[in-house]
Design a protein around this motif. Structure first.
Motif, PDB file in Angstrom:
ATOM      1  N   LEU A 332       0.832  -1.207   0.000  1.00  0.00           N
ATOM      2  CA  LEU A 332       0.000   0.000   0.000  1.00  0.00           C
ATOM      3  C   LEU A 332       0.864   1.253   0.000  1.00  0.00           C
ATOM      4  N   LEU A 333       1.998   1.224   0.710  1.00  0.00           N
ATOM      5  CA  LEU A 333       2.907   2.368   0.684  1.00  0.00           C
ATOM      6  C   LEU A 333       3.429   2.590  -0.733  1.00  0.00           C
ATOM      7  N   ALA A 334       3.812   1.518  -1.406  1.00  0.00           N
ATOM      8  CA  ALA A 334       4.298   1.653  -2.780  1.00  0.00           C
ATOM      9  C   ALA A 334       3.221   2.251  -3.680  1.00  0.00           C
ATOM     10  N   GLU A 335       1.994   1.801  -3.493  1.00  0.00           N
ATOM     11  CA  GLU A 335       0.880   2.339  -4.283  1.00  0.00           C
ATOM     12  C   GLU A 335       0.681   3.827  -4.007  1.00  0.00           C
ATOM     13  N   ALA A 336       0.738   4.204  -2.718  1.00  0.00           N
ATOM     14  CA  ALA A 336       0.506   5.604  -2.346  1.00  0.00           C
ATOM     15  C   ALA A 336       1.632   6.503  -2.843  1.00  0.00           C
ATOM     16  N   GLN A 346       6.080  15.834  -4.097  1.00  0.00           N
ATOM     17  CA  GLN A 346       7.369  15.282  -3.681  1.00  0.00           C
ATOM     18  C   GLN A 346       7.120  14.346  -2.496  1.00  0.00           C
ATOM     19  N   PRO A 347       7.397  13.048  -2.622  1.00  0.00           N
ATOM     20  CA  PRO A 347       7.188  12.148  -1.479  1.00  0.00           C
ATOM     21  C   PRO A 347       8.224  12.411  -0.383  1.00  0.00           C
ATOM     22  N   HIS A 348       7.757  12.421   0.862  1.00  0.00           N
ATOM     23  CA  HIS A 348       8.617  12.651   2.022  1.00  0.00           C
ATOM     24  C   HIS A 348       8.246  11.575   3.040  1.00  0.00           C
ATOM     25  N   ALA A 363       9.290   1.550  -2.250  1.00  0.00           N
ATOM     26  CA  ALA A 363       8.153   2.350  -2.709  1.00  0.00           C
ATOM     27  C   ALA A 363       8.593   3.378  -3.751  1.00  0.00           C
ATOM     28  N   VAL A 364       9.728   4.031  -3.517  1.00  0.00           N
ATOM     29  CA  VAL A 364      10.235   4.998  -4.502  1.00  0.00           C
ATOM     30  C   VAL A 364      10.625   4.280  -5.792  1.00  0.00           C
ATOM     31  N   ARG A 369       9.389   3.020 -11.461  1.00  0.00           N
ATOM     32  CA  ARG A 369       9.044   2.030 -12.477  1.00  0.00           C
ATOM     33  C   ARG A 369       7.682   2.329 -13.111  1.00  0.00           C
ATOM     34  N   VAL A 370       6.721   2.758 -12.276  1.00  0.00           N
ATOM     35  CA  VAL A 370       5.366   2.992 -12.774  1.00  0.00           C
ATOM     36  C   VAL A 370       5.257   4.318 -13.517  1.00  0.00           C
ATOM     37  N   ASN A 371       5.861   5.355 -12.971  1.00  0.00           N
ATOM     38  CA  ASN A 371       5.696   6.705 -13.514  1.00  0.00           C
ATOM     39  C   ASN A 371       6.845   7.145 -14.410  1.00  0.00           C
ATOM     40  N   GLY A 372       7.931   6.383 -14.433  1.00  0.00           N
ATOM     41  CA  GLY A 372       9.076   6.770 -15.238  1.00  0.00           C
ATOM     42  C   GLY A 372      10.067   7.603 -14.451  1.00  0.00           C
ATOM     43  N   ARG A 373      11.296   7.575 -14.896  1.00  0.00           N
ATOM     44  CA  ARG A 373      12.347   8.347 -14.225  1.00  0.00           C
ATOM     45  C   ARG A 373      12.112   9.841 -14.430  1.00  0.00           C
ATOM     46  N   ARG A 374      12.125  10.592 -13.357  1.00  0.00           N
ATOM     47  CA  ARG A 374      12.006  12.044 -13.434  1.00  0.00           C
ATOM     48  C   ARG A 374      12.678  12.641 -12.216  1.00  0.00           C
TER      49      ARG A 374
END
Length: 568
Positions: A332-336, A346-348, A363-364, A369-374
């Motif tokens: 769930l953390l990875a999903e969030a 920005q995830p903190h 999770a990061v 992987r899901v959203n692409g490198r940015r």
């Protein structure tokens, strides 16, 4: 905010990207030239001349703190200086007597190490205030001590089960003791007695901002903001009572996920609509675990002892996890994290234990992987225990390690509460700042104020010496993890600026490393009374002071004193 005129600062100056320079030109709140070019520019423009006597550096930042909570500590009984339960009770009694108009007595933050296991009894507070609820936060801000009236109003009895993400400390007969651990339990009382009113919170924000300016800090990451605190931040900005830059980390609650996602976006939009130059809400805060001191930090191996001093094996069947608590299940953390990252936040992530750090990194990696490198600049805060297998992953994933260096010492908190929990072998693996730096990790620093002091120089003194104020132990605790002074100073300036996505933390007028918010670095500057790099003993860095602080070229703090400060 009025625009300051052009200014030439002459004297010793330093930043991580420029090294030493001897002059700095500022116009329209930006750094426009250094060295001889700055002097030539000043002759052409007639800029105001400002002499620097100590060392001029980019203004410092605090990458993880709770300024509103810190400011609120002045609003209630002053329990932080108390060195015994009796002193706390006396202070609460005196405050309650002086404020008969208050329906609730709120205060922070008491020393949880004053009682074995941090287990404080409601009956002790009943001696001070039997007829009104009393709610006191501990230093860790993960634990609350309440009186019997507060328990009664919250409906907490022997039959009340431990809520999700919380624990109710109990007596041998099962009745509630008066100590509530983690927010699932704390929220039971908060829901019954209410929250602070708006004006005390705005006063707290103003007070905290002034304290930060006096410390040479112009940017702060408030690491925990809910719908309760957000109106106070907006009001402070609207009323001109926000002295420094603040980015609000909006709290994501696993108990309300995924419904929480829309709430977070709506809160951010309120701040964006305000369009105030000093206030942003572009970060989301997620807790991976709790804290070691109350045995809720998530570990890869069991605790040596739990909160009552017994080993985990003696707790079989009681529901107490021997390896701590994950606030979010790993999946769930990875999903969030992926979701808030996709929303542009920005995830903190708060991660104390080595299992929590691994889950946070996972999770990061999932978001990547899901959203692409940015350029997401995800932050993992505290990093108290990081397994050897995970240390290189910070740099590989571009994750910022936000360190609270003041914690990396053998003080009472460590020896009384942490050592018994972790044992000798794991104690020596804590706060591996040098290892992370050696592996190319971007370090930023935070104070977690009011959990610990907001003074950045106290933190640097520990980061560079690994010693207590009494210089214990000789040579430093885990000395291989000491940071060079310039590395610690870089983490407090360039590191926090990088975390904040601002063009700051550097004195080079051509630098665009940290942000794209304008041409050249913002002239957020701090003049130090001493050059910390020149001190013979790095433990003496805590004697450094901020003589002057500028926010976008505007002077917001000036002091001629070098007296030792207490907490803001």
């Amino acid at each position: 905010m009025s625009d300051p005129g052009p200014m030439l600062l002459t004297g010793p100056a330093w930043s991580a990207c420029t090294g030493d320079v001897d002059a700095l030109a500022v116009a329209d709140g930006r750094i426009v030239a250094t060295g001889d070019a700055a002097r030539s520019w000043a002759e052409e423009t007639g800029a105001e001349a400002v002499d620097v006597a100590g060392l001029l550096v980019p203004a410092l930042g605090d990458g993880h703190a709770h300024p509103l909570f810190g400011g609120l500590e002045a609003e209630g009984p002053q329990v932080r200086p108390c060195t015994s339960v009796a002193e706390i009770v006396a202070e609460v009694a005196a405050y309650a007597e002086a404020h008969p108009e208050l329906a609730v007595i709120r205060g922070a933050s008491y020393d949880g190490s004053l009682v074995d296991g941090g287990a404080f009894d409601a009956r002790w507070l009943d001696e001070a205030v039997p007829d009104r609820p009393v709610v006191l936060r501990a230093w860790d801000y993960h634990t609350v001590w309440v009186n019997s009236r507060a328990l009664e109003l919250a409906g907490i009895t022997a039959q009340t089960p431990d809520p999700p993400l919380g624990e109710i400390a109990r007596r041998d007969d099962g009745s509630p003791l008066g100590t509530l651990r983690e927010w699932g339990a704390v929220d039971l009382v908060t829901a019954a007695v209410g929250e602070w009113e708006l004006e005390p919170m705005v006063r707290a924000i103003e007070r905290a901002g002034q304290a930060y300016a006096a410390l040479g800090i112009t940017w702060v990451q408030d690491a925990w903001v809910t719908e309760v605190e957000l109106p106070a931040w907006i009001a402070a900005a609207e009323q001109g009572r926000l002295p420094v830059r603040v980015d609000l980390a909006l709290y994501a609650d696993p108990r309300r996920w995924p419904q929480d996602r829309e709430r977070l976006r709506a809160m951010r939009q309120q701040v964006r609509d305000l369009a105030h130059p000093l206030l942003r809400a572009e970060t989301v805060k997620l807790f991976a675990d709790g804290v070691v001191e109350n045995a809720t930090a998530a570990l890869l191996e069991d605790y040596e002892t739990l909160i009552d001093g017994r080993p985990p094996s003696d707790h079989d069947g009681c529901g107490c996890p021997g390896d701590g608590m994950l606030v979010w299940p790993a999946d769930l953390l990875a999903e969030a994290v992926a979701a808030v990252d996709a929303d542009g936040f920005q995830p903190h992530i708060h991660a104390i234990g080595d299992r929590a750090v691994r889950v946070a990194l996972d999770a990061v990696e999932h978001a990547d992987r899901v959203n692409g490198r940015r350029d997401r600049r995800a932050v993992i805060a505290h990093v108290q225990l990081v397994d050897e297998a995970d240390r290189a992953r910070f740099a590989e994933l571009g994750v910022i390690a936000n360190a609270e260096p003041l914690w990396a010492q053998l003080d009472d908190l460590m020896t009384v509460l942490t050592v018994p929990r972790l044992g000798a072998e794991r104690i020596a693996r804590q706060y591996c700042f040098a290892d992370l730096d050696d592996r190319g990790t971007t370090l930023s620093v935070g104070s977690d104020w009011p959990v610990s002091s907001a003074d950045p120089f106290e933190g640097m003194a520990v980061a560079c010496s690994r010693q207590t104020e009494q210089r214990h132990p000789p040579g430093g605790w885990t000395p291989e993890q000491r940071l060079p002074v310039e590395t610690a100073l870089t983490a407090a300036t360039a590191g926090t600026a990088y975390q904040s996505f601002r063009a700051a933390g550097c004195l080079d007028p051509g630098c665009q490393v940290h942000g794209d918010d304008g041409p050249g670095p913002v002239a957020d500057l701090t003049e130090l009374t001493l050059d910390p790099r020149r001190l013979p003993d790095p433990r003496d860095i805590d004697q450094v002071r901020a003589r002057r602080t500028w926010l976008a070229g505007r002077l917001i703090h000036e002091s001629s004193t070098t007296e030792r400060r207490g907490d803001p």
